[in-house]
Design a protein around this motif. Structure first.
Motif, short mmCIF file in Angstrom:
data_model
loop_
_atom_site.label_atom_id
_atom_site.label_comp_id
_atom_site.label_asym_id
_atom_site.label_seq_id
_atom_site.Cartn_x
_atom_site.Cartn_y
_atom_site.Cartn_z
N LEU A 1 0.84 -1.13 0.05
CA LEU A 1 -0.04 0.09 -0.04
C LEU A 1 0.77 1.21 -0.04
O LEU A 1 0.60 2.29 -0.58
CB LEU A 1 -0.95 0.26 1.29
N VAL A 2 2.00 1.19 0.62
CA VAL A 2 2.88 2.34 0.69
C VAL A 2 3.46 2.47 -0.73
O VAL A 2 3.48 3.87 -1.24
CB VAL A 2 3.93 2.29 1.61
N SER A 3 3.90 1.44 -1.53
CA SER A 3 4.34 1.81 -2.73
C SER A 3 3.44 2.04 -3.88
O SER A 3 3.65 2.81 -4.89
CB SER A 3 5.43 0.66 -3.10
N GLN A 4 2.16 1.22 -3.67
CA GLN A 4 1.44 1.40 -4.80
C GLN A 4 0.03 2.44 -4.55
O GLN A 4 -0.37 2.73 -5.43
CB GLN A 4 0.59 -0.06 -4.81
N ILE B 1 -8.03 -12.26 -0.44
CA ILE B 1 -8.55 -11.17 -0.07
C ILE B 1 -9.26 -11.58 1.25
O ILE B 1 -9.35 -10.85 2.47
CB ILE B 1 -9.78 -10.58 -0.93
N GLU B 2 -10.05 -12.68 1.35
CA GLU B 2 -10.82 -13.20 2.44
C GLU B 2 -9.80 -13.17 3.68
O GLU B 2 -10.08 -12.74 4.84
CB GLU B 2 -11.40 -14.50 2.13
N GLU B 3 -8.53 -13.70 3.51
CA GLU B 3 -7.56 -13.80 4.52
C GLU B 3 -7.22 -12.38 5.17
O GLU B 3 -7.20 -12.07 6.48
CB GLU B 3 -6.26 -14.43 4.41
N LEU B 4 -6.85 -11.27 4.48
CA LEU B 4 -6.73 -9.87 4.71
C LEU B 4 -7.86 -9.37 5.57
O LEU B 4 -7.83 -8.87 6.67
CB LEU B 4 -6.37 -9.06 3.81
N ILE B 5 -9.31 -9.61 4.89
CA ILE B 5 -10.33 -8.99 5.37
C ILE B 5 -10.60 -9.59 6.89
O ILE B 5 -11.18 -9.00 7.78
CB ILE B 5 -11.60 -9.11 4.45
N SER B 6 -10.44 -10.93 7.16
CA SER B 6 -10.71 -11.71 8.16
C SER B 6 -9.68 -11.14 9.25
O SER B 6 -10.13 -11.07 10.56
CB SER B 6 -10.86 -13.29 7.97
N ASN C 1 -7.12 1.17 5.02
CA ASN C 1 -7.51 1.92 3.46
C ASN C 1 -7.42 0.63 2.65
O ASN C 1 -8.41 0.97 1.68
CB ASN C 1 -6.51 2.57 3.20
N PHE C 2 -7.03 -0.56 3.06
CA PHE C 2 -7.39 -1.60 2.05
C PHE C 2 -8.85 -1.99 1.77
O PHE C 2 -9.04 -2.39 0.65
CB PHE C 2 -6.57 -2.88 2.48
N LEU C 3 -9.60 -1.77 2.77
CA LEU C 3 -11.14 -1.98 2.71
C LEU C 3 -11.76 -0.94 1.74
O LEU C 3 -12.70 -1.33 1.24
CB LEU C 3 -11.71 -2.14 4.16
N GLN C 4 -11.22 0.05 1.58
CA GLN C 4 -11.90 1.15 0.60
C GLN C 4 -11.48 0.97 -0.75
O GLN C 4 -12.00 1.70 -1.36
CB GLN C 4 -11.58 2.74 1.22
#
Length: 505
Positions: free
Chosen positions: A428-431, A488-493, A468-471
């Motif tokens: 997220l920092v780089s992208q 994605i599910e793992e990160l959201i969980s 911010n990933f969720l947005q």
């Protein structure tokens, strides 16, 4: 309030408030909710009905004194004076509150060679006289959210309260052998020419016969101890039923016996101790200029000894413990708006056999943190959440509040979750696109004007950035998770799990 109710295992209220903002409040008080309907009745105005997982029908109403137009439900209580400290007294279920009122003063003390003398200045009505703080202590009722009548104690003029704590001291009359007292440390602020002296005050909150028509007046202060000390009393705490106080440049341990304090042990400290926290026999001490020290009190030998300290100078604002199962760290916030985590690891080579506390993590908050408190992770009653983070039942969240009016928390997370979220943070920092093109990684790096040996430790996930990933739009979410090599599910969980464990309010 108008809004939507979301049923299911994690019930939430969604409000669209007057300001046009969407607010979510979790309603986990009754576990899983199967169905819900609004209900307006004479006995239940603007209320609601719902069935919980045991198929019981509940009729409820939202408390009217709370405002829901905030991230957490809020209630403001006007005091008309400046509050300094508040502490909860468990036995009487009341709050003890320290407040002050500033009034212009025409008097001051000056030093005349041997003693101080009071001099009164009269410079006419147009002269701006300096304000003089007058301190008082009172009991506050959580039932009516008002000051309990006839409990206010005004302190002497020029006397300032430096610390207030509910301390558990040894007492033979209780089953646990301990009893909660209200301990206060004060200082007489006469000015810089006159030696500072202070007092230790110990109060018990007793039950008396309430006055007719005023049921809240059943609690009163009873003074147990009030004596002058050799210096200003700047911090107070308790350890194993003994009272710990910082008097001047020394830390004393006292025993309360027959309404008098008997000295047990003392140790010399640095410049100005302004906070003391204890767990079991360990005492964590914060100095205004000389960072933190860890002391240990051995009851059988009646000795107080220095275990370890941080050798770097650091202007400490606040301290607290960070607890993860059997591991304990020491959190401190400094004047440069950083949050630093230290640990005691005597087996590590760079700790010089345990003399030095090791820096394990640091983070630039960007706001001055002046107070912390710990609270256990919130564990749900639901059986289907057994796969929540391992060891969450023995983990504590350390909440903090800042001088800018912000609230936040820091909590330990398992290694696997940390690595996943760290990779997400790096991507997220780089992208990601950042506000005004600013770099979050550079901002969150530990900042200091002093020369540092070794670089910053980091090791803290920036929650605001990771959330911010969720947005992100769905296609970007897929792209980010592919780069990390996870779903994605793992990160959201992971994020949902952290949110559940910390949703106390």
């Amino acid at each position: 309030y108008n809004g939507v109710f979301i049923c299911g295992a994690n019930p939430h209220l969604l409000f669209l408030t007057y300001r046009g903002e969407l607010r979510t409040h979790s309603m986990s008080i009754d576990g899983e909710i199967l169905c819900f309907a609004s209900f307006n009745n004479v006995n239940c105005p603007q209320g609601f009905l719902y069935f919980n997982r045991k198929s019981e029908l509940r009729i409820g109403v939202l408390p009217t004194h709370l405002s829901y137009d905030a991230p957490w439900p809020v209630r403001k209580v006007p005091l008309r004076c400046t509050p300094h400290f508040v502490t909860y007294h468990l036995e009487s279920k009341t709050y003890c509150l320290v407040t002050s009122i500033a009034e212009p003063s025409t008097q001051y003390y000056k030093f005349n060679g041997e003693d101080k003398e009071l001099s009164i200045e009269d410079r006419g009505d147009r002269f701006p006289y300096p304000p003089q703080e007058k301190f008082s202590v009172m009991l506050f009722s959580p039932v009516s959210w008002d000051v309990i009548p006839n409990t206010k104690i005004d302190l002497e003029e020029w006397e300032h309260i430096n610390c207030l704590k509910n301390v558990s001291l040894a007492y033979e009359g209780a089953r646990s052998g301990l009893k909660g007292y209200i301990a206060i440390g004060t200082n007489y602020n006469y000015g810089e020419d006159i030696t500072s002296r202070g007092r230790i005050l110990i109060y018990d909150i007793i039950e008396v016969v309430p006055e007719p028509g005023q049921p809240l007046t059943k609690n009163k202060f009873k003074e147990i101890y009030a004596k002058d000390q050799k210096g200003p009393v700047t911090a107070i705490s308790q350890v194993k039923g003994f009272l710990v106080s910082a008097v001047g440049q020394k830390i004393y341990i006292w025993q309360l016996k027959d309404n008098d304090l008997v000295g047990v042990a003392f140790i010399d400290t640095q410049i100005y101790t302004h906070q003391i926290l204890s767990i079991k026999s360990l005492i964590l001490v914060a100095d205004v200029y000389k960072s933190i020290s860890l002391l240990r009190f051995q009851e059988e030998y009646r000795t107080l000894s220095l275990v370890s300290r941080d050798f770097r100078p650091c202007e400490v604002y606040g301290i607290e413990y960070l607890i993860d199962n059997t591991t304990m760290g020491f959190l401190l916030s400094d004047n440069e708006r950083n949050l630093v985590l230290y640990m005691y690891q005597p087996e590590a080579r760079e700790s010089f056999g345990g003399q030095r506390l090791l820096k394990k993590a640091d983070f630039h908050v960007g706001q001055s943190i002046n107070t912390f408190f710990r609270i256990r992770c919130k564990l749900s009653h639901l059986g289907d959440d057994k796969r929540l983070m391992a060891g969450a039942d023995k983990r504590q969240i350390t909440m903090f509040a800042t001088l800018d009016g912000g609230l936040g928390y820091i909590m330990p997370i398992p290694e696997k979750t940390y690595r996943r979220l760290l990779m997400l943070q790096n991507v997220l920092v780089s992208q990601g696109s950042h506000t005004a093109g600013l770099n979050p990684k550079a901002f969150r790096t530990y900042k200091t004007w002093r020369k540092q040996s070794g670089g910053p430790c980091r090791s803290v996930i920036d929650g605001e950035l990771v959330w911010n990933f969720l947005q992100l739009p769905v296609n970007e979410k897929i792209e980010v998770s592919k780069k990390i090599g996870t779903k994605i599910e793992e990160l959201i969980s992971d994020l949902a799990c952290i949110d559940k464990l910390t949703s106390h309010f």
